[in-house]
Scaffold this active site. Structure first.
Site, PDB file in Angstrom:
ATOM      1  N   TYR A 184       0.829  -1.206   0.000  1.00 45.36           N
ATOM      2  CA  TYR A 184       0.000   0.000   0.000  1.00 45.36           C
ATOM      3  C   TYR A 184       0.868   1.262   0.000  1.00 45.36           C
ATOM      4  CZ  TYR A 184      -4.721  -1.846   0.941  1.00 45.36           C
ATOM      5  OH  TYR A 184      -5.940  -2.443   0.856  1.00 45.36           O
TER       6      TYR A 184
ATOM      7  N   LYS B 125       3.010 -15.331   2.091  1.00 49.59           N
ATOM      8  CA  LYS B 125       3.276 -16.037   0.823  1.00 49.59           C
ATOM      9  C   LYS B 125       4.783 -16.266   0.768  1.00 49.59           C
ATOM     10  CE  LYS B 125       1.911 -17.593  -3.236  1.00 49.59           C
ATOM     11  NZ  LYS B 125       1.047 -18.784  -3.396  1.00 49.59           N
TER      12      LYS B 125
ATOM     13  N   ASP C 199      -6.436  -7.021   4.085  1.00 48.65           N
ATOM     14  CA  ASP C 199      -7.556  -6.327   3.440  1.00 48.65           C
ATOM     15  C   ASP C 199      -8.451  -7.338   2.726  1.00 48.65           C
ATOM     16  OD1 ASP C 199      -9.064  -4.129   2.370  1.00 48.65           O
ATOM     17  OD2 ASP C 199      -8.054  -4.480   0.466  1.00 48.65           O
TER      18      ASP C 199
HETATM   19  C1  IPM Z   1     -10.398  -1.089   4.186  1.00 45.92           C
HETATM   20  C2  IPM Z   1     -10.630  -0.394   2.867  1.00 45.92           C
HETATM   21  C3  IPM Z   1      -9.452   0.538   2.591  1.00 45.92           C
HETATM   22  C4  IPM Z   1      -8.201  -0.315   2.485  1.00 45.92           C
HETATM   23  C5  IPM Z   1      -9.606   1.424   1.363  1.00 45.92           C
HETATM   24  C6  IPM Z   1     -10.896   2.202   1.352  1.00 45.92           C
HETATM   25  C7  IPM Z   1      -8.438   2.375   1.228  1.00 45.92           C
HETATM   26  O1  IPM Z   1     -10.829  -1.315   1.853  1.00 45.92           O
HETATM   27  O2  IPM Z   1     -10.266  -0.392   5.204  1.00 45.92           O
HETATM   28  O3  IPM Z   1     -10.371  -2.313   4.215  1.00 45.92           O
HETATM   29  O4  IPM Z   1      -7.919  -0.889   1.418  1.00 45.92           O
HETATM   30  O5  IPM Z   1      -7.488  -0.413   3.481  1.00 45.92           O
HETATM   31 MN    MN Z   2     -10.948  -3.377   2.511  1.00 49.19          MN
END
Ligand code: IPM
Ligand code: MN
Length: 371
Positions: free
Chosen positions: A142, A189, A245
């Site tokens: 991210y 992984k 996520d």
């Molecule tokens: C979550 C959401 C967020 C993420 C997005 C909205 C940036 O999907 O909090 O799970 O990917 O972390």
């Molecule tokens: Mn999410």
């Protein structure tokens, strides 16, 4: 207790669910004699429209100064459908998590008896499932370097982790396992990724401080399957940002709806509470979004300040609403209630010391739910 709470409704159904969460907190404040002071701030698409910035300086300051933050949702179709957009709502949330150092995202997963038979999964598979996902939240793919080549033919996202980033969340996850069923599963992984091999090494190292916790490992592809095949095997799942996520959305199927999943994002100095679901733009303004994830996030907020009785009171109200089928269309396709109806029921239930009679007809009329 007095708490200054930053409320960040955000986009899509965020404002609707945050309104119900605040209503529920107000009922708790009244019943238990607390003072919750709210300060609203914009984030995401709505903030871009107003200021050009998905995380305005003033919002960041409001959050940094607050005792806790309650967040709604972020994202809008306009941006989802435009891969060329330079400024995106989601950047606001990522920057907020990063700026406040909210490195641990804690996502509990429980089942509700009243929903067991409605699930797409078989009752015997999901009954009594109870685990928690510890998702690393401020690093990994991210936040690594991103690049699009000049001719637009090549793109790169870098996944990077340091041992400090792994260790600090690993300690939290092990501590949680200690007070749960003493099992921790690291999902990675490591047959492919260098970062995953670093996670394994460090988690094995950290585990030496917690000899009573049983540590095991699962590759993420297998974990995705095991979550559906046999979710009872899990107690604490520890994983990196993107795997967490993806797996938490998958896990929501076990509970019955992603509209039920709450989370806490914890750092050294700040804490934010956020539903796992997204902004659900298709439902915006329709009063149909499930407020329970936001409400349960508010319960996690109370737990964070050791207000456990108060948090339990919210969870009891949520359980009652599910038991009585006073739920939104995602959980109740035939005789559903609106977002506001559910919020009204919860606050009435919390404030009703008798806890005896409910008149469902009145809920539809927006009147008191109690006769
Ligand atoms: C979550 C959401 C967020 C993420 C997005 C909205 C940036 O999907 O909090 O799970 O990917 O972390
Ligand atoms: Mn999410």
């Amino acid at each position: 207790m007095k708490l200054n709470i930053a409320l960040l409704p955000g986009d899509g159904v965020g404002p609707e669910v945050i309104q119900q969460a605040a209503k529920t907190l107000d009922a708790i404040a009244e019943k238990y004699k607390h003072t919750f002071v709210y300060k609203y701030a914009n984030i995401g698409a709505i903030a871009i429209e107003e200021t050009g910035n998905p995380l305005p300086e003033t919002t960041l300051k409001t959050c940094a100064d607050a005792d806790a933050i309650l967040f709604g949702a972020i994202g809008e179709l306009k941006y989802d459908n435009d891969p060329n957009a330079q400024v995106r709502p989601e950047q606001g949330l990522l920057e907020l998590r990063k700026s406040l150092g909210l490195f641990a995202n804690i996502r509990p997963l429980t089942t509700y008896d009243a929903l067991i038979d409605q699930s797409n999964l078989k009752a015997h598979v999901i009954k009594d499932v109870d685990f928690v996902i510890y998702r690393e939240l401020t690093s990994g793919i991210y936040f690594g370097d991103k690049e699009l080549s000049e001719n637009g033919n090549e793109a790169t996202d870098t996944c990077k982790y340091t041992i400090d980033e792994i260790d600090r969340i690993a300690h939290l996850a092990f501590k949680s396992a200690l007070i749960r069923r003493k099992k921790l599963t690291l999902v990675d992984k490591s047959n492919i990724l260098e970062t995953s091999r670093l996670w394994r090494k460090r988690v094995i190292e950290v585990s030496k401080n917690y000899p009573t916790v049983n540590l095991d490992f699962l590759l993420v592809d297998n974990a995705a399957m095991q979550l559906i095949l046999n979710p009872k095997q899990f107690d604490v799942i520890l994983t990196e940002n993107m795997f967490g996520d993806i797996l938490s959305d998958e896990a929501s199927v076990i509970s019955g709806s992603i509209g039920l999943l709450a989370s806490a994002s914890i750092g050294a100095n700040n804490a934010m509470f956020e539903p796992v679901h997204g902004s659900y733009p298709e439902a915006k303004g329709k009063n149909i979004a499930n407020p329970l994830a936001a409400v349960l996030s508010a319960a996690m907020l109370l737990d964070h300040f050791e207000l456990h009785e108060e948090a339990d009171a919210i969870r009891a109200a949520v359980e009652k609403s599910i038991e009585l089928n006073i739920t939104t269309p995602d959980l109740n396709s035939t005789n559903h209630f609106s977002t506001t109806n559910v919020g009204n029921f919860l606050s009435d239930f919390i404030l009703d010391d008798e806890n005896t009679f409910y008149n469902k007809n009145n809920i539809d009329l927006g009147q008191s739910t109690i006769i």
